[in-house]
Structure formats: structure tokens, C-alpha cells
Design a protein around this motif. Structure first.
Motif, short mmCIF file in Angstrom:
data_model
loop_
_atom_site.label_atom_id
_atom_site.label_comp_id
_atom_site.label_asym_id
_atom_site.label_seq_id
_atom_site.Cartn_x
_atom_site.Cartn_y
_atom_site.Cartn_z
N CYS A 337 14.87 -3.59 1.45
CA CYS A 337 13.84 -2.60 1.81
C CYS A 337 13.92 -1.37 0.93
O CYS A 337 12.90 -0.80 0.53
CB CYS A 337 14.02 -2.17 3.27
N HIS A 338 15.14 -0.96 0.62
CA HIS A 338 15.34 0.27 -0.13
C HIS A 338 14.67 0.21 -1.50
O HIS A 338 13.96 1.15 -1.90
CB HIS A 338 16.84 0.53 -0.29
N THR A 339 14.87 -0.89 -2.24
CA THR A 339 14.32 -0.97 -3.59
C THR A 339 12.91 -1.57 -3.63
O THR A 339 12.14 -1.27 -4.54
CB THR A 339 15.25 -1.78 -4.51
N ALA A 340 12.56 -2.41 -2.66
CA ALA A 340 11.20 -2.94 -2.60
C ALA A 340 10.22 -1.93 -2.02
O ALA A 340 9.01 -2.11 -2.12
CB ALA A 340 11.16 -4.22 -1.77
N ALA A 341 10.76 -0.87 -1.40
CA ALA A 341 9.93 0.18 -0.78
C ALA A 341 8.99 -0.43 0.25
O ALA A 341 7.77 -0.23 0.21
CB ALA A 341 9.16 0.97 -1.83
N CYS A 342 9.59 -1.17 1.18
CA CYS A 342 8.79 -1.79 2.23
C CYS A 342 9.41 -1.53 3.60
O CYS A 342 10.57 -1.17 3.72
CB CYS A 342 8.65 -3.30 2.01
N ASN A 343 8.59 -1.71 4.62
CA ASN A 343 9.01 -1.60 6.01
C ASN A 343 9.18 -3.01 6.56
O ASN A 343 8.29 -3.85 6.45
CB ASN A 343 7.93 -0.83 6.78
N LEU A 344 10.34 -3.29 7.14
CA LEU A 344 10.61 -4.61 7.71
C LEU A 344 10.97 -4.47 9.18
O LEU A 344 11.83 -3.66 9.55
CB LEU A 344 11.80 -5.28 6.99
N TYR A 345 10.32 -5.26 10.01
CA TYR A 345 10.70 -5.41 11.41
C TYR A 345 11.23 -6.83 11.57
O TYR A 345 10.55 -7.80 11.22
CB TYR A 345 9.52 -5.19 12.36
N MET A 346 12.46 -6.98 12.07
CA MET A 346 13.08 -8.29 12.17
C MET A 346 13.80 -8.42 13.52
O MET A 346 14.57 -7.54 13.91
CB MET A 346 14.09 -8.53 11.04
N LYS A 347 13.53 -9.53 14.20
CA LYS A 347 14.19 -9.79 15.47
C LYS A 347 14.45 -11.28 15.58
O LYS A 347 13.57 -12.11 15.29
CB LYS A 347 13.31 -9.33 16.64
#
Length: 386
Positions: A337-347
Motif C-alpha cells: 500500500c505504501h509504494t502503490a499509494a492505494c487503500n486496501l480493506y482486507m478481512k
């Protein structure tokens, strides 16, 4: 970290493509003859604003410097054209002008590539991801000679109708020909949507040495070697379920532990996604997937928002799976997430940790595939940037 970001080029013809070519003598040798083709300025401004293409002008100017076409007559309108582009934020990385006549067969005259050997020999340019845009079949042949893709453009309606009628035959003759059009706005949208989405990343520290090649649009048999077999297995899932071309080679200090190898692989992979997506023109941006695997169920949602954030929910039942510490699963995705500059929701929920982790990676891959899909001709944000 070393990042190899090969530059893509738009090789642009001048007369008939950027400015109107006078039908009487085919020479723009006065300011009175200088006229831009319709929509070219706004279209090129859109392209340079929303992509990383380098603009390179390539033009044949028959007999430039002779009595019939004095250089002084050429440079005044040419410089005025360049100044107009510059004032609109359209800057050319290179301008290449061949002054010879066709019968001279000069190696520098289009469609020959003598003026452009620097781009062909340098490792700094991605010619397979580049385009030649012109109003003659010789421009298409230039693209073939360079190993680029080609776009035929004309503002002449009669020529356009003839080309469209012959389009199928022309594309058989020139496999590099992608588009025949008579509208610069259509051309700009095509360039932004169909730009090559590939990336190469090299990351080297005192702890790891990593090479990643990523192609978002050309699935291929993956080549993965991280030194951690279970991580290799998970990255194979990413390639297969994300429909990606992916090569990952890692040499890490596994004699210390797995932390640096897993973390740095994720950082480099995120960098590759960011590089391949570029300005994110036309992508869906959002993706989500709900994936069952035996007793486990994984939910993943992703947003390529430009803002890194991980919301992660998992309960592990053992410390390691196949040599990979379960505590590093969350850290892998946080690093991505840090380098791709994206928001991830994971469950994920389940009883078997192998199933849980694999379900997460597969759902992540499927969500990524949805998010990076080209679905529009614009930027998926009201801000004007991502």
C-alpha cells in the motif's frame, strides 16, 4: 532503490499532422501559411498533462536550404509554431528535420531511422510502448522500422474515407497500425487509454536485491523466485488471478530472517504497480472481491486513490505457513500500500491459515484486476489528479 522507468515516446510528424500542409507547394515558408490542424493544441495539452509520453517531432522538409526553400523562410513559421506549443505547456523533447529529397535515399529521411538511432540504441526508451503519429503511410512504415505502434491521422475527409475503406487491408500490411482517425481529441483519448502499462523495478539495499517486471495487460507464465517457497506460491496466485505478466527475482538475507525479503518484495511490487499505472487515466480505480476457499472466506477492496492505507482483519492459528511468518502477511500488504499509494480493506475468516492467506492473495489479485481495468476515457476523480 533503483527504478528503471523506460520512457515512452510520441514520434509526431509535422506537416499534415500538427499543422496544415499547403496543397500548392507543400511548404510552410511564411507566417501567413502557418495554420494548426483542428483541435491539436488542446488534445496535445491533454496528453502531456495526463501521461508521461515524451514528444519528439520527426519531419521531412524536401530541399530545405535550397533556393526553392530557403532556411530563413522555414524557421520563422517553425519557431512561431514551437512558441505557440510552448505557451500551452506542450514541450518537445526532440525535433528532427531531414532536408533531403526523396530521390536521394538518405538514411535520415523517413521512413528510414537515421535521425533516430539514439532512441533505438538507448536503454532509456520503451519503443514497443511508443507511437508514431503521421498523415502518410511512410509514417506507418517508420513505426514498423522503429518497433513502435502507429496512428494514421488526417484532417482531409476524402483521404480519411479512403483509409477507412482500406483499414482492414492496411492493418494486415502494417500490423503496427492501431488507429485511423480524423479527430485529434479521439486520438488523444486513444493514446491515454492504450498506453503501454509495463514497469521494471530494481531495488537494492544492504539486505535485499530485487528485480520485478510487471505487465498489467499481457498475462504470461510467471517467473517467481523469492527464496521463500510459500511467498512464491502466493505471488503465482497474484499473477494468475490478476491476469498479469509478472517476474520477481529476489536475493535476500534469509540467514537473518524472512522480514527484509518479504517487506522489500512488497515495496518493490507496489512501486511497479504505481509505475505501470502512471497517471491512472481511464482506470476503474476501485475493485472488490469476495472469495471462498474451503472453510475460509476473504473480502478485499482496493482504491488506487493515491493515499496509502491498510485496514486489515485476520486471526492466525499458528506462527508460520510454509516458512513464511503469519505476522508478515499484514506487513506485506501494508508495504505494498505504501509504494502503490492505494487503500486496501482486507478481512479473512477461517480455521486453516494456509487457506486464509491464499484466499486473501487470490481475492487481492481479483480486486486489483477490477481496479486497473480500463473502463473510461477520463480520470476517475473530481480532483483532476490521483
Amino acid at each position: 532503490m533503483s527504478v528503471k522507468n523506460k520512457k515512452k515516446i510520441l514520434f509526431l510528424d509535422r506537416d499534415g499532422t500538427l499543422i496544415v500542409e499547403p496543397p500548392e507547394d507543400f511548404q510552410v515558408d511564411s507566417l501567413e501559411k502557418l495554420q494548426f490542424v483542428p483541435k491539436v493544441i488542446t488534445a496535445l495539452h491533454k496528453v502531456v498533462t495526463h501521461s508521461d509520453y515524451l514528444l519528439v517531432m520527426v519531419t521531412n522538409q524536401d530541399g530545405l536550404g535550397t533556393d526553392a526553400f530557403p532556411e530563413q523562410a522555414f524557421w520563422a513559421p517553425h519557431q512561431k509554431m514551437m512558441q505557440t506549443f510552448e505557451q500551452e505547456g506542450i514541450r518537445f523533447f526532440g525535433v528532427h528535420i531531414d532536408p533531403t529529397f526523396e530521390h536521394e535515399n538518405a538514411p535520415t529521411r523517413k521512413p528510414r531511422t537515421g535521425m533516430l538511432t539514439h532512441y533505438m540504441e538507448s536503454e532509456d526508451y520503451d519503443l514497443t510502448g511508443s507511437f508514431v503519429v503521421g498523415d502518410r503511410l511512410s509514417d506507418v512504415q517508420l513505426a514498423a522500422n522503429l518497433g513502435c505502434r502507429a496512428i494514421l491521422y488526417t484532417a482531409d475527409e476524402e483521404k480519411y474515407r479512403r483509409w477507412k475503406a482500406e483499414e482492414e487491408a492496411l492493418k494486415k500490411q502494417f500490423p503496427c497500425l492501431c488507429l485511423v482517425c480524423n479527430d485529434w481529441h479521439q486520438l488523444a483519448d486513444y493514446l491515454l487509454i492504450h498506453k503501454s502499462r509495463r514497469a521494471q523495478v530494481w531495488r537494492q539495499t544492504n539486505e535485499t536485491k530485487i528485480s520485478i517486471t510487471l505487465d498489467l495487460d499481457t498475462p504470461a507464465e510467471p517467473s517467481i523466485q523469492t527464496g521463500i517457497p510459500f511467498l512464491d506460491h502466493m505471488l503465482h496466485q497474484l499473477a494468475r488471478h490478476g491476469a498479469l505478466g509478472l517476474e520477481v527475482q529476489v536475493a535476500g538475507d534469509l540467514e537473518v530472517d524472512e522480514h527484509h525479503t518479504i517487506e522489500d518484495t512488497a515495496l518493490a511490487l507496489g512501486q511497479a504497480f504505481a509505475q505501470a499505472l502512471g497517471k491512472k487515466w481511464g482506470i476503474r480505480r476501485y475493485g472488490h472481491f469476495l472469495l471462498p476457499m474451503d472453510e475460509s472466506i476473504a473480502q478485499v477492496a482496493v482504491d488506487f486513490s493515491g493515499r496509502p492505507y491498510l485496514n486489515f482483519h485476520a486471526v492466525w492459528h499458528r506462527e508460520r505457513v510454509g516458512g513464511m511468518p503469519t505476522e508478515m502477511v499484514k506487513h506485506f500488504f501494508a508495504s505494498f500500500c505504501h509504494t502503490a499509494a492505494c487503500n486496501l480493506y482486507m478481512k479473512v475468516e477461517g480455521e486453516n491459515d494456509h487457506h486464509q492467506i491464499e484466499a486473501l492473495f487470490k481475492a487481492w489479485a481479483r480486486a486489483l484486476r477490477m481496479a486497473i481495468e480500463i473502463t473510461d476515457t477520463g480520470l476517475p476523480s473530481t480532483k483532476g489528479t490521483l
